[in-house]
Design a protein around this motif. Structure first.
Motif, PDB file in Angstrom:
ATOM      1  N   PRO A  29       0.798  -1.222   0.000  1.00 50.48           N
ATOM      2  CA  PRO A  29       0.000   0.000   0.000  1.00 50.48           C
ATOM      3  C   PRO A  29       0.833   1.275   0.000  1.00 50.48           C
ATOM      4  CG  PRO A  29      -0.151  -1.144   2.118  1.00 50.48           C
ATOM      5  CD  PRO A  29       0.533  -2.064   1.166  1.00 50.48           C
ATOM      6  N   LYS A  30       1.992   1.228   0.637  1.00 47.87           N
ATOM      7  CA  LYS A  30       2.845   2.419   0.680  1.00 47.87           C
ATOM      8  C   LYS A  30       3.293   2.820  -0.714  1.00 47.87           C
ATOM      9  CE  LYS A  30       6.585   4.391   3.448  1.00 47.87           C
ATOM     10  NZ  LYS A  30       7.581   4.119   4.510  1.00 47.87           N
ATOM     11  N   SER A  31       3.690   1.840  -1.525  1.00 45.84           N
ATOM     12  CA  SER A  31       4.101   2.130  -2.905  1.00 45.84           C
ATOM     13  C   SER A  31       2.914   2.605  -3.729  1.00 45.84           C
ATOM     14  CB  SER A  31       4.709   0.883  -3.548  1.00 45.84           C
ATOM     15  OG  SER A  31       5.923   0.530  -2.916  1.00 45.84           O
ATOM     16  N   ALA A  32       1.728   2.055  -3.457  1.00 45.64           N
ATOM     17  CA  ALA A  32       0.541   2.438  -4.216  1.00 45.64           C
ATOM     18  C   ALA A  32       0.213   3.912  -4.043  1.00 45.64           C
ATOM     19  CB  ALA A  32      -0.652   1.576  -3.792  1.00 45.64           C
ATOM     20  N   THR A  33       0.535   4.478  -2.879  1.00 44.82           N
ATOM     21  CA  THR A  33       0.253   5.902  -2.653  1.00 44.82           C
ATOM     22  C   THR A  33       1.128   6.801  -3.525  1.00 44.82           C
ATOM     23  OG1 THR A  33       1.860   6.084  -0.833  1.00 44.82           O
ATOM     24  CG2 THR A  33      -0.411   5.470  -0.252  1.00 44.82           C
ATOM     25  N   ARG A  34       2.216   6.255  -4.072  1.00 45.00           N
ATOM     26  CA  ARG A  34       3.125   7.055  -4.899  1.00 45.00           C
ATOM     27  C   ARG A  34       2.931   6.801  -6.394  1.00 45.00           C
ATOM     28  NH1 ARG A  34       6.735   5.254  -0.684  1.00 45.00           N
ATOM     29  NH2 ARG A  34       7.560   3.652  -2.062  1.00 45.00           N
ATOM     30  N   MET A  35       2.038   5.881  -6.737  1.00 43.31           N
ATOM     31  CA  MET A  35       1.837   5.537  -8.146  1.00 43.31           C
ATOM     32  C   MET A  35       0.905   6.522  -8.844  1.00 43.31           C
ATOM     33  SD  MET A  35       1.329   1.386  -8.174  1.00 43.31           S
ATOM     34  CE  MET A  35       2.650   0.248  -7.776  1.00 43.31           C
ATOM     35  N   SER A  36       1.123   6.716 -10.124  1.00 39.39           N
ATOM     36  CA  SER A  36       0.146   7.405 -10.959  1.00 39.39           C
ATOM     37  C   SER A  36      -0.933   6.395 -11.329  1.00 39.39           C
ATOM     38  CB  SER A  36       0.804   7.948 -12.225  1.00 39.39           C
ATOM     39  OG  SER A  36       1.271   6.868 -13.026  1.00 39.39           O
ATOM     40  N   ILE A  37      -2.032   6.885 -11.891  1.00 40.27           N
ATOM     41  CA  ILE A  37      -3.107   5.969 -12.263  1.00 40.27           C
ATOM     42  C   ILE A  37      -2.647   5.010 -13.354  1.00 40.27           C
ATOM     43  CG2 ILE A  37      -4.116   7.575 -13.957  1.00 40.27           C
ATOM     44  CD1 ILE A  37      -6.871   6.447 -13.088  1.00 40.27           C
ATOM     45  N   SER A  38      -1.802   5.483 -14.253  1.00 37.25           N
ATOM     46  CA  SER A  38      -1.307   4.601 -15.315  1.00 37.25           C
ATOM     47  C   SER A  38      -0.364   3.548 -14.753  1.00 37.25           C
ATOM     48  CB  SER A  38      -0.610   5.420 -16.402  1.00 37.25           C
ATOM     49  OG  SER A  38       0.500   6.117 -15.866  1.00 37.25           O
ATOM     50  N   ALA A  39       0.446   3.929 -13.764  1.00 40.36           N
ATOM     51  CA  ALA A  39       1.381   2.970 -13.161  1.00 40.36           C
ATOM     52  C   ALA A  39       0.614   1.882 -12.407  1.00 40.36           C
ATOM     53  CB  ALA A  39       2.332   3.690 -12.214  1.00 40.36           C
ATOM     54  N   LEU A  40      -0.431   2.278 -11.688  1.00 41.31           N
ATOM     55  CA  LEU A  40      -1.229   1.284 -10.963  1.00 41.31           C
ATOM     56  C   LEU A  40      -1.977   0.377 -11.939  1.00 41.31           C
ATOM     57  CD1 LEU A  40      -2.295   0.096  -8.359  1.00 41.31           C
ATOM     58  CD2 LEU A  40      -4.017   1.904  -8.269  1.00 41.31           C
ATOM     59  N   ALA A  41      -2.472   0.959 -13.029  1.00 43.55           N
ATOM     60  CA  ALA A  41      -3.156   0.152 -14.045  1.00 43.55           C
ATOM     61  C   ALA A  41      -2.204  -0.863 -14.663  1.00 43.55           C
ATOM     62  CB  ALA A  41      -3.743   1.066 -15.120  1.00 43.55           C
ATOM     63  N   SER A  44      -1.375  -3.650 -12.307  1.00 46.24           N
ATOM     64  CA  SER A  44      -2.527  -4.530 -12.084  1.00 46.24           C
ATOM     65  C   SER A  44      -2.967  -5.268 -13.343  1.00 46.24           C
ATOM     66  CB  SER A  44      -3.714  -3.710 -11.558  1.00 46.24           C
ATOM     67  OG  SER A  44      -3.352  -2.947 -10.431  1.00 46.24           O
ATOM     68  N   LEU A  45      -2.354  -4.895 -14.488  1.00 39.09           N
ATOM     69  CA  LEU A  45      -2.708  -5.483 -15.789  1.00 39.09           C
ATOM     70  C   LEU A  45      -4.171  -5.217 -16.132  1.00 39.09           C
ATOM     71  CD1 LEU A  45      -0.843  -8.916 -15.471  1.00 39.09           C
ATOM     72  CD2 LEU A  45      -0.011  -6.804 -16.508  1.00 39.09           C
ATOM     73  N   VAL A  46      -4.616  -3.986 -15.833  1.00 42.38           N
ATOM     74  CA  VAL A  46      -5.978  -3.570 -16.170  1.00 42.38           C
ATOM     75  C   VAL A  46      -5.916  -2.195 -16.820  1.00 42.38           C
ATOM     76  CG1 VAL A  46      -6.972  -4.884 -14.246  1.00 42.38           C
ATOM     77  CG2 VAL A  46      -6.390  -2.472 -13.923  1.00 42.38           C
ATOM     78  N   SER A  47      -7.071  -1.679 -17.247  1.00 41.95           N
ATOM     79  CA  SER A  47      -7.132  -0.365 -17.871  1.00 41.95           C
ATOM     80  C   SER A  47      -7.277   0.731 -16.813  1.00 41.95           C
ATOM     81  CB  SER A  47      -8.311  -0.293 -18.840  1.00 41.95           C
ATOM     82  OG  SER A  47      -9.533  -0.394 -18.116  1.00 41.95           O
ATOM     83  N   GLU A  48      -6.989   1.973 -17.215  1.00 39.31           N
ATOM     84  CA  GLU A  48      -7.142   3.097 -16.302  1.00 39.31           C
ATOM     85  C   GLU A  48      -8.599   3.305 -15.894  1.00 39.31           C
ATOM     86  OE1 GLU A  48      -3.340   5.597 -18.094  1.00 39.31           O
ATOM     87  OE2 GLU A  48      -5.160   6.682 -17.517  1.00 39.31           O
ATOM     88  N   PHE A  58     -15.189   2.659  -3.608  1.00 41.53           N
ATOM     89  CA  PHE A  58     -14.865   2.854  -2.195  1.00 41.53           C
ATOM     90  C   PHE A  58     -15.152   4.288  -1.756  1.00 41.53           C
ATOM     91  CE2 PHE A  58     -12.652  -0.982  -3.345  1.00 41.53           C
ATOM     92  CZ  PHE A  58     -12.833  -1.783  -2.226  1.00 41.53           C
ATOM     93  N   GLU A  59     -16.187   4.861  -2.378  1.00 43.06           N
ATOM     94  CA  GLU A  59     -16.731   6.158  -1.975  1.00 43.06           C
ATOM     95  C   GLU A  59     -15.680   7.264  -2.001  1.00 43.06           C
ATOM     96  OE1 GLU A  59     -18.691   5.676   1.738  1.00 43.06           O
ATOM     97  OE2 GLU A  59     -20.082   4.159   0.987  1.00 43.06           O
ATOM     98  N   THR A  60     -14.836   7.233  -3.025  1.00 40.62           N
ATOM     99  CA  THR A  60     -13.914   8.336  -3.277  1.00 40.62           C
ATOM    100  C   THR A  60     -14.312   8.970  -4.607  1.00 40.62           C
ATOM    101  OG1 THR A  60     -12.298   6.935  -4.424  1.00 40.62           O
ATOM    102  CG2 THR A  60     -12.049   7.185  -2.030  1.00 40.62           C
ATOM    103  N   SER A  61     -13.900  10.231  -4.796  1.00 43.44           N
ATOM    104  CA  SER A  61     -14.306  10.953  -6.003  1.00 43.44           C
ATOM    105  C   SER A  61     -13.489  10.559  -7.228  1.00 43.44           C
ATOM    106  CB  SER A  61     -14.179  12.466  -5.779  1.00 43.44           C
ATOM    107  OG  SER A  61     -12.846  12.810  -5.430  1.00 43.44           O
ATOM    108  N   GLY A  62     -12.431   9.813  -7.020  1.00 45.79           N
ATOM    109  CA  GLY A  62     -11.574   9.390  -8.119  1.00 45.79           C
ATOM    110  C   GLY A  62     -10.211   8.978  -7.594  1.00 45.79           C
ATOM    111  N   PHE A  63      -9.280   8.765  -8.492  1.00 45.50           N
ATOM    112  CA  PHE A  63      -7.978   8.253  -8.099  1.00 45.50           C
ATOM    113  C   PHE A  63      -7.206   9.193  -7.165  1.00 45.50           C
ATOM    114  CE2 PHE A  63      -4.522   5.449  -8.198  1.00 45.50           C
ATOM    115  CZ  PHE A  63      -3.350   6.161  -8.418  1.00 45.50           C
ATOM    116  N   PRO A  64      -7.153  10.510  -7.407  1.00 45.62           N
ATOM    117  CA  PRO A  64      -6.421  11.394  -6.486  1.00 45.62           C
ATOM    118  C   PRO A  64      -6.976  11.340  -5.060  1.00 45.62           C
ATOM    119  CG  PRO A  64      -6.822  12.514  -8.552  1.00 45.62           C
ATOM    120  CD  PRO A  64      -7.625  11.249  -8.603  1.00 45.62           C
TER     121      PRO A  64
END
Length: 285
Positions: A29-41, A44-48, A58-64
């Motif tokens: 999770p610590k590394s995930a907080t530093r990823m861009s949406i494209s890096a996380l995608a 995860s081998l998925v689309s943005e 999870f009741e957030t307005s988006g990736f940021p």
């Protein structure tokens, strides 16, 4: 409940693509907080759009916003008290948080407990010549509570919270003896060595401990329970409750295996306490 806890709680209900995103986040999770949406995608081998959809689930307005809440979930908690409690919480807030986190931990443990492991542990206990409960630190009172439950089964039952006594009992153990080793982390060196000594002498070791821990590997059968509690940093709270519940499960299993006839023995023990108590007061008119 923190965002990380929510992800873990809902993991089984996510679709295949969203599960991939969750796995990447939960693994680091610590590394995930530093990823861009494209890096996380990509990780995860998925689309943005899939990542965005996951975040909004999870009741957030988006990736940021998701990243902000994820970072906050890593930073929450008052060290050496509870990961769910903040320094400035009111009495009402910290009371509610402790109850809520404990209920969530119990529900999480219920979903993940291995029924075949419970069945196997009950098999060992019902055939035991004698049972010993071992617990160090915060697990010591849990071992003592287990002794109070299991002595009713007409078996020699003891509990120890002293490491030297545990080591000697393990060294004197024989085939047919059952030792229940209680440890939240399963990483306490003494407890692992004691389990190994007991098994080398033919005893059965039932581990109430973390899955894939050194103690789990040294046990004959392991009852593991997932609770998101870092006992290296916080007071053990929910983990003790889950341990007590699992011991209640085992005690109930042994009682049911003994059959209806055994209930007369349990009644005799309970009736022996009547003389020590004041009678119930009559209801008010």
């Amino acid at each position: 409940m923190s965002l990380l806890d929510q992800i873990g709680e809902r993991l089984e209900n996510l679709n295949k693509s969203e599960r991939k995103v969750a796995d990447v986040i939960l693994n680091d999770p610590k590394s995930a907080t530093r990823m861009s949406i494209s890096a996380l995608a990509n990780a995860s081998l998925v689309s943005e759009p899939t990542v965005n959809r996951f975040c909004r689930n999870f009741e957030t307005s988006g990736f940021p916003d998701f990243k902000i809440q994820l970072a906050q979930s890593l930073a929450t908690g008052t060290p050496y008290v509870s990961r769910d409690v903040e320094q400035n919480d009111s009495t009402e807030e910290y009371t509610d948080k402790i109850f809520t986190s404990t209920i969530a931990a119990m529900e999480n443990a219920r979903k993940h407990v291995c029924m075949s492991a419970v069945e196997k542990a009950v098999d060992f206990l019902i055939q035991a010549k004698q049972i010993s409960f071992f617990g160090l630190g915060a697990s010591g009172p849990v071992a003592m509570d287990a002794q109070h439950k299991f002595f009713r089964f007409n078996l020699p039952v003891t509990a120890y919270d002293d490491v030297l006594m545990m080591r000697m009992v393990a060294a004197a153990a024989h085939t047919g003896d059952v030792i229940v080793a209680i440890s939240y982390t399963g990483r306490t060196r003494d407890m692992v060595e004691i389990a190994q000594i007991a098994r080398s002498n033919g005893a059965t070791v039932i581990g109430l401990t973390a899955d894939k821990s050194p103690l789990a590997a040294s046990s004959s059968v392991c009852l593991s329970f997932p609770t998101p509690e870092d006992t290296d940093k916080y007071m053990p709270m929910t983990s003790r409750i889950v341990q007590l519940i699992l011991l209640d499960v085992l005690a109930t299993g042994v009682t049911l295996r003994r059959g209806v006839e055994f209930q007369a023995h349990l009644k005799k023990i309970k009736d022996s306490l009547k003389a020590t108590r004041y009678p119930d007061l009559p209801p008010e008119a």
